[in-house]
Design an enzyme around this catalytic site. Structure first.
Site, PDB file in Angstrom:
ATOM      1  N   ASP A   1      -1.120   1.098  -4.222  1.00 24.56           N
ATOM      2  CA  ASP A   1      -1.904   0.003  -4.810  1.00 24.56           C
ATOM      3  C   ASP A   1      -3.277   0.445  -5.270  1.00 24.56           C
ATOM      4  OD1 ASP A   1      -2.773   0.262  -2.096  1.00 24.56           O
ATOM      5  OD2 ASP A   1      -3.626  -1.748  -2.171  1.00 24.56           O
TER       6      ASP A   1
ATOM      7  N   ASP B  30      -2.801   6.049  -3.573  1.00 25.99           N
ATOM      8  CA  ASP B  30      -1.626   5.464  -2.937  1.00 25.99           C
ATOM      9  C   ASP B  30      -1.043   4.403  -3.869  1.00 25.99           C
ATOM     10  OD1 ASP B  30      -3.647   3.580  -2.705  1.00 25.99           O
ATOM     11  OD2 ASP B  30      -3.050   2.923  -0.709  1.00 25.99           O
TER      12      ASP B  30
ATOM     13  N   ASP C 247      -5.957   1.800  -3.786  1.00 23.22           N
ATOM     14  CA  ASP C 247      -7.208   1.584  -3.054  1.00 23.22           C
ATOM     15  C   ASP C 247      -7.579   2.773  -2.173  1.00 23.22           C
ATOM     16  OD1 ASP C 247      -5.385   1.252  -0.956  1.00 23.22           O
ATOM     17  OD2 ASP C 247      -6.333  -0.571  -0.184  1.00 23.22           O
TER      18      ASP C 247
ATOM     19  N   SER D  39       0.820  -1.199   0.000  1.00 21.59           N
ATOM     20  CA  SER D  39       0.000   0.000   0.000  1.00 21.59           C
ATOM     21  C   SER D  39       0.859   1.256   0.000  1.00 21.59           C
ATOM     22  CB  SER D  39      -0.963  -0.016   1.196  1.00 21.59           C
ATOM     23  OG  SER D  39      -1.865   1.052   1.147  1.00 21.59           O
TER      24      SER D  39
END
Length: 472
Positions: A246, A244, A248, A110
């Site tokens: 990734d 961010d 999400d 993340s």
């Protein structure tokens, strides 16, 4: 073959579950550790030896391909098949798995620094629960292989994710809009640009890099704040969008380049989608209740598993969940302009970004105009990095020792304490309505501080002063 007790492996390696999957230093995430976690996941779902297809994806961290190779080895050793979706946003993999009834594994850290990484797990019906996590950590597995070549990429997951939003929002929604996309190393950068262009926007790509950039949407640094202002002015933008690592968690800037707080993004998105019930962590802005927009607001601990558990308790009406980082979880009963929105109970960045652009477009206002009329409550947050978790908990215990212990940090500057909430960390509410919330990060050795006040400058000052005093 090596027999591995997951609980012991966690203690030895330092790779353990936080609020969003198993995470640790890259140096600790060896092939054996990652294959063992994969086997424990498959064993916990009783899928071993059944030829079950498992979707696998990853972000753009330099360590992610090696970790994905270890996951491939574990999947194949368990007698399952790999459906490799390549680099893509976590919500794209989650949607693909949900629609096709597949378990899934996402290799991502993340927003945390590049020297760390992680693995996130999904059942066929969504994110694993804390009960699933407990079953994994209590498992013992036999690891044979620790690496295998990555298979050819199946593009179906990205295609499905792109189509979800194009079909919902319509091709001419953003005609006349100039939208900057801060690309950096986000796994969502290409699909985000594609969707915005399909919806009619003129898209300007900004600061694309092959070097991993750990963007934390809850604690945007001053350099990125200034970047946003500069880009908005230079390119005459109507909006600025990023995510961010990734993809999400969204980062949404208005026409001046000022980044919107994630909990305000969630509040507006939930309103746009017609939510009756909102489920959100204790760290989010109290404007959610003060707005009067929702029949019910349920507060939880911080982390998507807790938000999802709260959403699952709601029996009727439209249900939405969101976090202070801006990640939005779509539950049942939501819609976009009369079109039913299929649930996606995992953090997503595209939905809230598009929802806010759609709100502004249909109301013929600038993005900043969406904030007009909201209750005047402002939140800020930041963190101390490289702050051991044990030190964080020792501090919180000291502050809870008696009713006046907090004065050791703040003196008399905050006035009388009227409420102390230990739902997640320590959240202190004072008689003047100001709030300070301290909590150890669940993903990294960091101490996070959240503050809420009637003015943005005051909330930011509370955070800065608190962290400065703690750091010494």
């Amino acid at each position: 073959m090596t027999t591995i007790n997951i609980q012991q492996m966690m203690a030895d390696s330092g790779v353990a579950f936080g609020t969003s999957g198993a995470r640790g230093l890259v140096s600790q995430m060896t092939g054996e550790v990652c294959a063992a976690y994969t086997l424990a996941f498959i064993q916990g779902l009783s899928l071993a030896g059944r030829g079950q297809k498992i979707a696998l994806g990853m972000d753009l961290r330099p360590s992610s391909p090696d970790i994905a190779q270890a996951c491939v080895a574990g999947i194949r050793q368990a007698g399952c098949e790999v459906d490799f979706c390549g680099v893509l946003p976590t919500p794209a993999l989650a949607l693909y798995a949900l629609v096709n009834g597949l378990p899934a594994i996402m290799v991502t850290g993340s927003h945390i620094p590049f020297d760390r990484n992680g693995i996130k797990f999904y059942r066929a019906d969504g994110e694993i629960s804390k009960a699933d996590e407990a079953a994994m950590t209590g498992a013992t597995v036999d690891v044979q292989e620790v690496a295998a070549e990555l298979p050819a990429i199946n593009p179906a997951a990205l295609t499905q994710f792109r189509q979800r939003y194009i079909s919902l929002f319509g091709h001419d929604l953003l005609n006349g809009w100039r939208v900057g996309v801060y690309e950096h190393s986000s796994a969502a950068r290409d699909v985000l640009k594609d969707v915005l262009a399909e919806l009619g926007a003129e898209v300007i790509g900004l600061a694309r890099t092959d070097t991993f950039v750990p963007i934390d949407t809850e604690a945007v640094g001053e350099a990125d704040r200034q970047r946003g202002r500069n880009w908005a002015a230079e390119y005459k933008l109507d909006a600025l969008i990023s995510t961010d690592g990734d993809g999400d968690r969204p980062l949404i800037g208005d026409e001046t380049g000022e980044w919107l707080r994630g909990d305000i993004v969630g509040l507006l998105c939930a309103k746009f989608l017609g939510a009756d019930t909102v489920v959100t962590p204790v760290s989010c802005n109290t404007a959610i209740e003060a707005s009067g927009w929702f029949k019910q607001v349920i507060r939880t601990r911080i982390g998507s598993p807790y938000v999802i558990a709260g959403m699952e308790q709601v029996q009727s009406g439209g249900v939405a969940g969101f976090e202070a980082n801006g990640g939005f979880l779509a539950g049942k009963g939501l819609s976009v302009n009369g079109k039913a929105l299929a649930p996606l109970p995992t953090r997503d960045s595209l939905l809230p970004a598009l929802a806010l652009l759609a709100m502004a477009s249909t109301q013929s206002v600038k993005l900043s105009g969406l904030l007009q009329g909201l209750p005047q409550r402002y939140t800020a947050s930041d963190r101390i990095q490289a702050f051991p978790v044990a030190n964080s908990w020792a501090l919180l215990e000291r502050l809870q020792a008696d009713e006046t212990a907090y004065r050791g940090l703040w003196g008399d500057t905050l006035g009388e304490l009227v409420n102390s909430d230990t739902t997640d960390g320590l959240r202190l509410t004072f008689a003047n309505g100001e709030i300070v919330h301290l909590r150890p990060s669940g993903n990294a050795p960091e101490l996070r501080c959240y503050a809420e006040a009637d003015a943005m400058a005051r909330a930011e000052d509370l955070v800065a002063a608190t962290l400065k005093r703690i750091a010494g």
